[in-house]
Design a protein around this motif. Structure first.
Motif, PDB file in Angstrom:
ATOM      1  N   GLY A 164       0.749  -1.277  -0.092  1.00 46.97           N
ATOM      2  CA  GLY A 164      -0.008  -0.011  -0.091  1.00 46.97           C
ATOM      3  C   GLY A 164       0.676   1.347   0.066  1.00 46.97           C
ATOM      4  N   LYS A 165       2.429   1.217  -0.181  1.00 47.56           N
ATOM      5  CA  LYS A 165       2.647   2.526  -0.362  1.00 47.56           C
ATOM      6  C   LYS A 165       3.100   3.096  -1.629  1.00 47.56           C
ATOM      7  CE  LYS A 165       6.119   0.281   3.098  1.00 47.56           C
ATOM      8  NZ  LYS A 165       7.475  -0.341   3.495  1.00 47.56           N
TER       9      LYS A 165
ATOM     10  N   ASN B 238       0.735   6.032   7.570  1.00 46.00           N
ATOM     11  CA  ASN B 238       1.423   5.061   8.341  1.00 46.00           C
ATOM     12  C   ASN B 238       0.932   4.763   9.633  1.00 46.00           C
ATOM     13  OD1 ASN B 238       4.034   4.011   7.802  1.00 46.00           O
ATOM     14  ND2 ASN B 238       5.291   5.266   9.110  1.00 46.00           N
ATOM     15  N   THR B 239       0.309   3.491   9.627  1.00 43.26           N
ATOM     16  CA  THR B 239       0.494   2.538   8.631  1.00 43.26           C
ATOM     17  C   THR B 239      -0.316   2.726   7.320  1.00 43.26           C
ATOM     18  OG1 THR B 239      -1.233   0.935   9.449  1.00 43.26           O
ATOM     19  CG2 THR B 239       0.838   0.763  10.369  1.00 43.26           C
ATOM     20  N   THR B 240       0.088   2.000   6.483  1.00 45.36           N
ATOM     21  CA  THR B 240      -0.911   1.937   5.058  1.00 45.36           C
ATOM     22  C   THR B 240      -2.189   1.399   5.507  1.00 45.36           C
ATOM     23  OG1 THR B 240      -0.378  -0.223   4.123  1.00 45.36           O
ATOM     24  CG2 THR B 240       0.974   2.061   3.856  1.00 45.36           C
ATOM     25  N   GLU B 241      -3.156   1.383   4.624  1.00 43.39           N
ATOM     26  CA  GLU B 241      -4.188   0.833   4.669  1.00 43.39           C
ATOM     27  C   GLU B 241      -4.553  -0.945   4.776  1.00 43.39           C
ATOM     28  OE1 GLU B 241      -8.587   1.761   4.982  1.00 43.39           O
ATOM     29  OE2 GLU B 241      -6.563   2.882   5.394  1.00 43.39           O
TER      30      GLU B 241
ATOM     31  N   GLY C 254       1.268  -1.666   5.589  1.00 39.66           N
ATOM     32  CA  GLY C 254       2.607  -1.493   5.237  1.00 39.66           C
ATOM     33  C   GLY C 254       3.105  -0.260   6.160  1.00 39.66           C
ATOM     34  N   VAL C 255       4.385   0.010   6.269  1.00 40.66           N
ATOM     35  CA  VAL C 255       4.994   0.961   6.948  1.00 40.66           C
ATOM     36  C   VAL C 255       6.034   1.582   6.479  1.00 40.66           C
ATOM     37  CG1 VAL C 255       6.477   1.183   9.392  1.00 40.66           C
ATOM     38  CG2 VAL C 255       4.436  -0.490   9.611  1.00 40.66           C
ATOM     39  N   TYR C 256       6.207   2.896   6.475  1.00 40.93           N
ATOM     40  CA  TYR C 256       6.831   3.701   5.717  1.00 40.93           C
ATOM     41  C   TYR C 256       8.218   3.840   6.903  1.00 40.93           C
ATOM     42  CZ  TYR C 256       3.872   5.383   1.913  1.00 40.93           C
ATOM     43  OH  TYR C 256       2.929   5.527   0.890  1.00 40.93           O
ATOM     44  N   THR C 257       9.322   3.447   6.344  1.00 36.86           N
ATOM     45  CA  THR C 257      10.591   3.891   6.960  1.00 36.86           C
ATOM     46  C   THR C 257      10.975   5.177   6.928  1.00 36.86           C
ATOM     47  OG1 THR C 257      12.273   3.058   5.514  1.00 36.86           O
ATOM     48  CG2 THR C 257      11.448   1.350   6.770  1.00 36.86           C
ATOM     49  N   GLY C 258      11.928   5.906   7.699  1.00 31.59           N
ATOM     50  CA  GLY C 258      12.437   6.827   7.882  1.00 31.59           C
ATOM     51  C   GLY C 258      13.026   7.223   6.406  1.00 31.59           C
ATOM     52  N   ALA C 259      13.760   6.118   6.047  1.00 32.56           N
ATOM     53  CA  ALA C 259      14.262   6.367   4.531  1.00 32.56           C
ATOM     54  C   ALA C 259      13.405   6.573   3.291  1.00 32.56           C
ATOM     55  CB  ALA C 259      15.462   5.127   4.309  1.00 32.56           C
ATOM     56  N   GLU C 260      12.226   5.795   3.552  1.00 34.19           N
ATOM     57  CA  GLU C 260      11.367   5.730   2.486  1.00 34.19           C
ATOM     58  C   GLU C 260      10.349   7.222   2.508  1.00 34.19           C
ATOM     59  OE1 GLU C 260       9.843   1.029   1.916  1.00 34.19           O
ATOM     60  OE2 GLU C 260       9.378   2.328   3.825  1.00 34.19           O
ATOM     61  N   LEU C 261      10.288   7.706   3.818  1.00 37.37           N
ATOM     62  CA  LEU C 261       9.715   9.013   4.103  1.00 37.37           C
ATOM     63  C   LEU C 261      10.756  10.272   3.262  1.00 37.37           C
ATOM     64  CD1 LEU C 261       7.129  10.534   5.239  1.00 37.37           C
ATOM     65  CD2 LEU C 261       8.523  10.761   7.054  1.00 37.37           C
ATOM     66  N   ALA C 262      11.723   9.935   3.490  1.00 39.16           N
ATOM     67  CA  ALA C 262      12.737  11.050   2.941  1.00 39.16           C
ATOM     68  C   ALA C 262      12.853  11.033   1.416  1.00 39.16           C
ATOM     69  CB  ALA C 262      14.179  10.717   3.582  1.00 39.16           C
ATOM     70  N   ALA C 263      12.698   9.838   0.988  1.00 39.63           N
ATOM     71  CA  ALA C 263      12.687   9.603  -0.368  1.00 39.63           C
ATOM     72  C   ALA C 263      11.305  10.250  -0.976  1.00 39.63           C
ATOM     73  CB  ALA C 263      12.707   8.327  -1.122  1.00 39.63           C
ATOM     74  N   ILE C 264      10.508  10.247  -0.379  1.00 36.88           N
ATOM     75  CA  ILE C 264       9.058  11.138  -0.782  1.00 36.88           C
ATOM     76  C   ILE C 264       9.140  12.506  -0.686  1.00 36.88           C
ATOM     77  CG2 ILE C 264       6.713  11.207  -0.246  1.00 36.88           C
ATOM     78  CD1 ILE C 264       6.455   8.190  -0.013  1.00 36.88           C
ATOM     79  N   ARG C 265       9.664  13.050   0.402  1.00 37.84           N
ATOM     80  CA  ARG C 265      10.018  14.301   0.713  1.00 37.84           C
ATOM     81  C   ARG C 265      11.003  14.861  -0.268  1.00 37.84           C
ATOM     82  NH1 ARG C 265       7.595  18.316   2.870  1.00 37.84           N
ATOM     83  NH2 ARG C 265       7.861  18.937   0.773  1.00 37.84           N
ATOM     84  N   LYS C 266      11.843  14.156  -0.998  1.00 37.72           N
ATOM     85  CA  LYS C 266      12.707  14.561  -1.815  1.00 37.72           C
ATOM     86  C   LYS C 266      11.965  15.090  -3.106  1.00 37.72           C
ATOM     87  CE  LYS C 266      17.074  13.614  -4.080  1.00 37.72           C
ATOM     88  NZ  LYS C 266      18.229  12.305  -4.521  1.00 37.72           N
ATOM     89  N   VAL C 267      11.233  13.945  -3.478  1.00 41.02           N
ATOM     90  CA  VAL C 267      10.433  14.316  -4.776  1.00 41.02           C
ATOM     91  C   VAL C 267       9.223  15.231  -4.542  1.00 41.02           C
ATOM     92  CG1 VAL C 267       8.595  12.415  -4.387  1.00 41.02           C
ATOM     93  CG2 VAL C 267       9.424  12.845  -6.836  1.00 41.02           C
TER      94      VAL C 267
ATOM     95  N   ALA D 112       9.058   5.552  10.272  1.00 44.58           N
ATOM     96  CA  ALA D 112       9.472   6.763  10.701  1.00 44.58           C
ATOM     97  C   ALA D 112       9.225   7.159  11.872  1.00 44.58           C
ATOM     98  CB  ALA D 112       8.993   7.627   9.396  1.00 44.58           C
ATOM     99  N   THR D 113      10.255   7.896  12.601  1.00 42.89           N
ATOM    100  CA  THR D 113       9.780   8.395  13.796  1.00 42.89           C
ATOM    101  C   THR D 113       9.254   9.743  14.000  1.00 42.89           C
ATOM    102  OG1 THR D 113      12.052   9.739  13.971  1.00 42.89           O
ATOM    103  CG2 THR D 113      11.943   7.447  14.657  1.00 42.89           C
ATOM    104  N   LEU D 114       8.774  10.200  15.247  1.00 41.77           N
ATOM    105  CA  LEU D 114       7.994  11.613  15.343  1.00 41.77           C
ATOM    106  C   LEU D 114       8.996  12.502  15.003  1.00 41.77           C
ATOM    107  CD1 LEU D 114       5.971  10.872  18.861  1.00 41.77           C
ATOM    108  CD2 LEU D 114       4.898  11.192  16.531  1.00 41.77           C
ATOM    109  N   THR D 115      10.230  12.621  15.293  1.00 39.16           N
ATOM    110  CA  THR D 115      10.854  13.654  14.996  1.00 39.16           C
ATOM    111  C   THR D 115      11.154  13.573  13.364  1.00 39.16           C
ATOM    112  OG1 THR D 115      12.892  12.244  15.446  1.00 39.16           O
ATOM    113  CG2 THR D 115      12.158  13.788  17.038  1.00 39.16           C
ATOM    114  N   GLU D 116      11.338  12.428  12.787  1.00 43.04           N
ATOM    115  CA  GLU D 116      11.399  12.450  11.243  1.00 43.04           C
ATOM    116  C   GLU D 116      10.036  13.093  10.677  1.00 43.04           C
ATOM    117  OE1 GLU D 116      14.621   8.663  10.281  1.00 43.04           O
ATOM    118  OE2 GLU D 116      12.324   8.437  10.864  1.00 43.04           O
ATOM    119  N   LEU D 117       8.814  12.672  11.240  1.00 44.61           N
ATOM    120  CA  LEU D 117       7.762  13.268  10.600  1.00 44.61           C
ATOM    121  C   LEU D 117       7.747  14.867  11.029  1.00 44.61           C
ATOM    122  CD1 LEU D 117       4.922  10.634  12.146  1.00 44.61           C
ATOM    123  CD2 LEU D 117       6.258  10.923   9.938  1.00 44.61           C
TER     124      LEU D 117
END
Length: 339
Positions: free
Chosen positions: A111-112, A140-143, A146-159, A183-188
């Motif tokens: 679901g990501k 997060n979580t997806t429907e 699924g769980v977005y990691t911090g690295a996956e969140l960073a990749a989406i932030r970049k795009v 992804a942690t609260l501070t990463e969010l």
């Protein structure tokens, strides 16, 4: 009957009920202008590492998504979401009813959304004759667990930065994602323009906390809350609940309990030779079971059906919560083995 239907069928954690009872007759200002809400806001700002975050409290998930998206978008702008995303599937067109199109993009098996899918949507909407994709919606979580990691969140932030998009994370089941190593609260706090911390599905009677890091979205947010029916007169009831959830790690503790029992379900079901429709580390599990077996379990247990991969099998959803008891899980596994 033992229910694995959802994670909001129970009431609230005893600590929350006790705190609400203690404050029952103390008298408070309304509309979340009370000391409990202000204290909860500060606790959340500290937890996410953003003293500048504008924190607001709403009652439920669909209401939260609608108000946040209305605050973020101009009339001609649209939301990008996975085809399985909550705003696309389970909100009765609430976003479209507010005047914004949801553009559904293919997601992963769990679901990501991916950066590639986001780029493809933007490329398919090149000019003013189409809606303008402007906000990326993920959860997060997806429907489907699924769980977005911090690295996956960073990749989406970049795009998002590359394409001039806003990023909104629906945290209705954020506790489960945090407990699963997402992804942690501070990463969010660092990467999302706006996100929510869900209480309804993690120990509260009701309530979602919205954290806004983008000043343009924060501007006039309370006006939009009020117009959309999102401003609770007895707002202190929300503040009290988040005071308790954010204290002493209770929020993640409750979710870790739910996740642990869900993984026990997964382990026990897999040991009997059954497969799953997706790989979920969360409090939602999606086993594929023979219809003849489910017929023997029906009546003693309750679940949601997610579809039929073939004529003789059904994918079901089993959901655990902060209140699920280990013996309920063991009873299901024993009955499944017997069936």
């Amino acid at each position: 009957m033992i229910r694995f239907t959802n994670d909001y069928s129970e009431g609230a954690h005893p600590r929350i009920l006790e705190a609400m009872g203690a404050a029952n007759t103390e008298g408070n200002f309304g509309y979340s202008t009370d000391p409990h809400c202000e204290n909860a806001r500060q606790m959340i700002r500290d937890a996410i590492g953003r003293p500048d975050s504008a924190v607001h409290f709403l009652v439920g998930g669909t209401q939260t998504n609608t108000v946040c998206i209305c605050a973020a978008l101009r009339p001609h702008q649209a939301v990008i979401a996975a085809t399985t995303g909550h705003v696309c599937v389970h909100e009765t067109g609430a976003i479209e009813a507010s005047g914004h199109k949801c553009v559904a993009a293919p997601g992963t098996a769990d679901g990501k959304l991916t950066p590639e899918a986001i780029r493809a949507v933007c490329a398919a909407h090149p000019d003013e004759h189409m809606v303008q994709p402007k906000l990326v919606y993920i959860s997060n979580t997806t429907e489907v667990g699924g769980v977005y990691t911090g690295a996956e969140l960073a990749a989406i932030r970049k795009v998002c930065d590359e394409l001039g998009l806003l990023l909104y994370l629906d945290g209705a089941r954020l506790g489960s994602a945090l407990a699963a190593g997402g992804a942690t609260l501070t990463e969010l706090g660092a990467m999302c323009d706006v996100f929510s911390i869900g209480g309804t599905k993690n120990g509260a009677l009701f309530g979602e906390a919205v954290c806004i890091q983008n000043p343009a979205i924060a501007e006039d947010f309370r006006y939009i809350m009020k117009q959309r029916g999102g401003m609770l007169a007895k707002g202190w009831l929300l503040g009290i609940q988040f005071e308790q959830l954010m204290q002493d790690g209770l929020y993640v503790e409750l979710a870790a309990h739910a996740n642990g029992l869900a993984l026990r379900l997964r382990e026990g079901i897999a040991a009997l030779g059954y497969g799953f429709s997706c790989d979920s580390p969360s409090n939602q599990q999606f086993p594929i079971l023979p219809d003849r077996v489910l017929a023997k379990l029906r009546g003693d247990f309750h679940w949601e059906e997610m579809g039929k991969p073939d004529a003789e099998h059904t994918a079901i959803r089993l959901v655990t919560s902060w209140a699920t008891r280990p013996e309920a899980v063991e009873a299901f596994l024993a009955a499944l083995k017997k069936a």
